[in-house]
Scaffold this motif. Structure first.
Motif, PDB file in Angstrom:
ATOM      1  N   SER A 139      -4.883  39.529  30.467  1.00 23.76           N
ATOM      2  CA  SER A 139      -4.147  39.099  29.273  1.00 23.76           C
ATOM      3  C   SER A 139      -3.086  40.143  28.973  1.00 23.76           C
ATOM      4  CB  SER A 139      -5.083  38.964  28.062  1.00 23.76           C
ATOM      5  OG  SER A 139      -5.541  40.236  27.639  1.00 23.76           O
ATOM      6  N   GLY A 140      -2.163  39.778  28.108  1.00 24.41           N
ATOM      7  CA  GLY A 140      -1.168  40.755  27.660  1.00 24.41           C
ATOM      8  C   GLY A 140      -1.852  41.907  26.949  1.00 24.41           C
ATOM      9  N   MET A 141      -2.899  41.614  26.183  1.00 20.10           N
ATOM     10  CA  MET A 141      -3.594  42.678  25.455  1.00 20.10           C
ATOM     11  C   MET A 141      -4.353  43.600  26.409  1.00 20.10           C
ATOM     12  SD  MET A 141      -2.381  42.343  22.590  1.00 20.10           S
ATOM     13  CE  MET A 141      -3.113  43.910  22.121  1.00 20.10           C
ATOM     14  N   TYR A 195       4.177  42.246  17.683  1.00 25.06           N
ATOM     15  CA  TYR A 195       3.112  41.248  17.757  1.00 25.06           C
ATOM     16  C   TYR A 195       1.880  41.725  16.968  1.00 25.06           C
ATOM     17  CZ  TYR A 195      -0.697  38.501  19.688  1.00 25.06           C
ATOM     18  OH  TYR A 195      -1.809  37.714  19.827  1.00 25.06           O
ATOM     19  N   ASN A 208       8.993  40.630  17.805  1.00 22.60           N
ATOM     20  CA  ASN A 208       8.206  39.442  17.456  1.00 22.60           C
ATOM     21  C   ASN A 208       7.741  39.606  16.011  1.00 22.60           C
ATOM     22  OD1 ASN A 208       6.414  37.322  17.360  1.00 22.60           O
ATOM     23  ND2 ASN A 208       5.056  38.079  18.974  1.00 22.60           N
ATOM     24  N   ASP A 218       7.603  46.526  25.576  1.00 16.28           N
ATOM     25  CA  ASP A 218       6.988  45.215  25.771  1.00 16.28           C
ATOM     26  C   ASP A 218       8.134  44.233  25.960  1.00 16.28           C
ATOM     27  OD1 ASP A 218       5.895  42.689  25.451  1.00 16.28           O
ATOM     28  OD2 ASP A 218       4.352  43.371  24.047  1.00 16.28           O
ATOM     29  N   SER A 227       3.162  40.113  28.373  1.00 15.25           N
ATOM     30  CA  SER A 227       2.192  39.043  28.324  1.00 15.25           C
ATOM     31  C   SER A 227       2.743  38.013  29.307  1.00 15.25           C
ATOM     32  CB  SER A 227       2.104  38.464  26.904  1.00 15.25           C
ATOM     33  OG  SER A 227       1.365  37.262  26.948  1.00 15.25           O
ATOM     34  N   THR A 239       1.438  35.413  30.016  1.00 14.44           N
ATOM     35  CA  THR A 239       1.133  34.139  29.362  1.00 14.44           C
ATOM     36  C   THR A 239       2.422  33.396  28.985  1.00 14.44           C
ATOM     37  OG1 THR A 239      -0.680  35.378  28.315  1.00 14.44           O
ATOM     38  CG2 THR A 239      -0.197  33.189  27.411  1.00 14.44           C
ATOM     39  N   LYS A 240       3.502  34.158  28.766  1.00 15.46           N
ATOM     40  CA  LYS A 240       4.716  33.613  28.153  1.00 15.46           C
ATOM     41  C   LYS A 240       5.731  33.195  29.226  1.00 15.46           C
ATOM     42  CE  LYS A 240       2.546  34.569  24.350  1.00 15.46           C
ATOM     43  NZ  LYS A 240       1.640  35.634  24.557  1.00 15.46           N
ATOM     44  N   GLY A 300      -2.400  35.960  30.678  1.00 13.07           N
ATOM     45  CA  GLY A 300      -2.283  37.058  31.642  1.00 13.07           C
ATOM     46  C   GLY A 300      -1.370  38.156  31.132  1.00 13.07           C
ATOM     47  N   SER A 325       1.795  31.220  20.612  1.00 11.18           N
ATOM     48  CA  SER A 325       2.351  31.452  21.944  1.00 11.18           C
ATOM     49  C   SER A 325       3.818  31.030  22.040  1.00 11.18           C
ATOM     50  CB  SER A 325       1.522  30.800  23.046  1.00 11.18           C
ATOM     51  OG  SER A 325       1.727  31.522  24.263  1.00 11.18           O
ATOM     52  N   THR A 373       0.226  34.092  14.340  1.00 11.04           N
ATOM     53  CA  THR A 373       0.284  35.253  15.249  1.00 11.04           C
ATOM     54  C   THR A 373       0.245  36.608  14.558  1.00 11.04           C
ATOM     55  OG1 THR A 373       2.661  34.979  15.133  1.00 11.04           O
ATOM     56  CG2 THR A 373       1.551  34.131  17.092  1.00 11.04           C
ATOM     57  N   ARG A 417       8.864  30.492  13.488  1.00 10.96           N
ATOM     58  CA  ARG A 417       9.379  30.993  14.763  1.00 10.96           C
ATOM     59  C   ARG A 417       9.333  29.857  15.778  1.00 10.96           C
ATOM     60  NH1 ARG A 417       5.511  34.825  18.079  1.00 10.96           N
ATOM     61  NH2 ARG A 417       4.916  32.786  18.844  1.00 10.96           N
TER      62      ARG A 417
END
Ligand code: P1T
Length: 401
Positions: free
Chosen positions: A73-75, A98, A145, A170, A192, A194-195, A205, A323, A338, A358
């Motif tokens: 994950s991004g985290m 974020y 973000n 980031d 991330s 994921t984006k 991811g 997301s 978020t 957003r």
């Protein structure tokens, strides 16, 4: 090779054992070894997996980095970077970031003895002023973000490097297609995936890219020790997504500009945050630092939280969802979604108000996206009109008595 070519080919030579053109999904946890200490470079998939290696090589190439590490994950990627910190050290971060990043800073690292200072995200002098002898790291998001402010990476890195401070960017919102922080002096890039990198909203991811050998070794050690690695299938999905990053990003940018221009002229919209608009305070920096303005547009309503609720309930194409970065358009209410992990007072102070929305502008037809926003805004106007006619009727009735 140019970016779009590397996105399709870097790390992805035909499979040597079969000739498979597309990197196979090596769905294996372990590898048969020939003898003691005699193997083909793979022992256990937490440590290495060929599909993950292909992804790591490709992402490193896209960020002009020597090394890449992929995470679940991004985290998990963020955690790997933070793992180099020790109690007593200090981190400076921009104040718009974020919510999950803020949460791990404040709720995980601070109790372990790491100190954090937040400065106005775009203010280079504020980063310099906040530096202390124990400052180890500067954490930047740019664009941020959710307010889409920019940070001058080169200027902050120059200040940081005078004092041996590591600069982390980031790069999730920009993607390497639009911005390459390492080329601008940053030491580490996180994502991330994921984006935008995956781009299809079907994987969680993350990734870390760097050319610093020592940092790479420390984070690689942590990746194996903590084990937050992506599965072979998720690695493969991101690898496939990345192949179309260049064409997707071009369309995201084009559509987002159209959406930002539409919103800018609407009476129910108070402020539009999009670095592509000439009115954006960081427009000039965006032109210098980025190859395009991105697919994210935020805006504040001229109205109440209730109006925002009416608006999101009427959206048909934009899905109300957390997301971003997928081909489909999403709309997010940061204050309740978020960025909910940031205390309300802190959030309001930073401009993440209850009337902020957003948009992750997807690559659908831009006219359809604008029509969707237009009809949802019209539903808010219609509700206002109905309420005011109710009030008039009630007033007339009272007057008649
Ligand atoms: O969700 P995950 O893949 O763990 O990534 C965390 C993360 C890290 N950095 C940035 C800039 C992010 O935006 C995120 C995740 N953000 C959202 C889910 C969101 O909707 O903003």
């Amino acid at each position: 090779m140019d970016f779009a070519t590397r996105a399709i080919h870097a790390g992805q030579d035909a499979d040597p054992s079969t000739g498979a053109t597309i990197t196979p999904i090596f769905q294996t946890s372990t590898y048969t070894q020939q003898g003691l200490g005699d193997n083909k470079g793979f022992e256990y998939s937490r440590t290495h997996n060929p599909t993950r290696t292909a992804l790591e090589t490709c992402l490193a190439s896209l960020e002009n980095a020597r090394y890449g590490l992929a995470f679940s994950s991004g985290m998990a990627a963020t955690s790997a970077v933070l793992s180099v910190l020790r109690p007593g050290q200090h981190v400076i971060a921009g104040d718009d970031l974020y919510g999950g990043t803020y949460r791990i800073f404040e709720r995980v690292l601070r109790p372990m003895g790491v100190d954090f200072t937040y400065v106005p995200a775009g203010d280079v002098a504020a980063y310099a002023a906040a530096m202390r002898p124990e400052t180890r790291m500067i954490w930047l998001e740019t664009p941020t973000n959710p307010l889409l402010s920019l940070v001058d990476i080169r200027a902050v890195a120059d200040e940081a490097h005078k004092r041996g401070i590591t600069v982390v960017v980031d790069n999730t919102f920009a993607s390497p297609y639009l911005q390459k922080p390492l080329d601008l002096g940053a030491d580490v890039v996180t994502h991330s995936t994921t984006k935008y990198l995956n781009g299809h909203s079907d994987v969680i991811g993350g990734a870390v890219l760097t050319s610093d050998e020592q940092l790479y070794q420390e984070m690689k050690f942590y990746q194996n020790a903590a084990g937050g690695v992506p599965s072979p299938f998720d690695s493969w999905l991101v690898l496939r997504g990345v192949k179309t990053l260049a064409v997707r990003m071009r369309q995201h940018c084009e559509n987002a500009m159209r959406v930002a221009e539409f919103l800018s002229g609407h009476p129910l919209v108070r402020t539009v945050y999009y670095p592509g608009l000439a009115s954006h305070p960081d427009h000039e920096l965006a032109q210098r630092q980025m190859a395009g303005f991105g697919g994210m547009v935020s805006f504040a309503f001229e109205g109440t939280r209730e109006d925002v609720d009416t608006f999101v309930r009427h959206l048909r194409l934009f899905a109300l969802a957390e997301s971003l970065g997928g081909v489909e358009s999403l709309c997010c209410h940061p204050a309740s979604m978020t960025h909910g992990s940031i205390p309300a007072e802190e959030r309001e102070k930073r401009g993440v108000t209850d009337t902020l929305l957003r948009l992750s502008v997807g690559i659908e037809d831009a006219d359809d996206l604008i029509a969707d926003l237009d009809q949802a805004l019209a539903s808010v106007a219609a509700k206002h009109a109905a309420a005011s006619s109710e009030r008039e009727k009630a007033g007339a009735a009272t007057g008649a008595r």
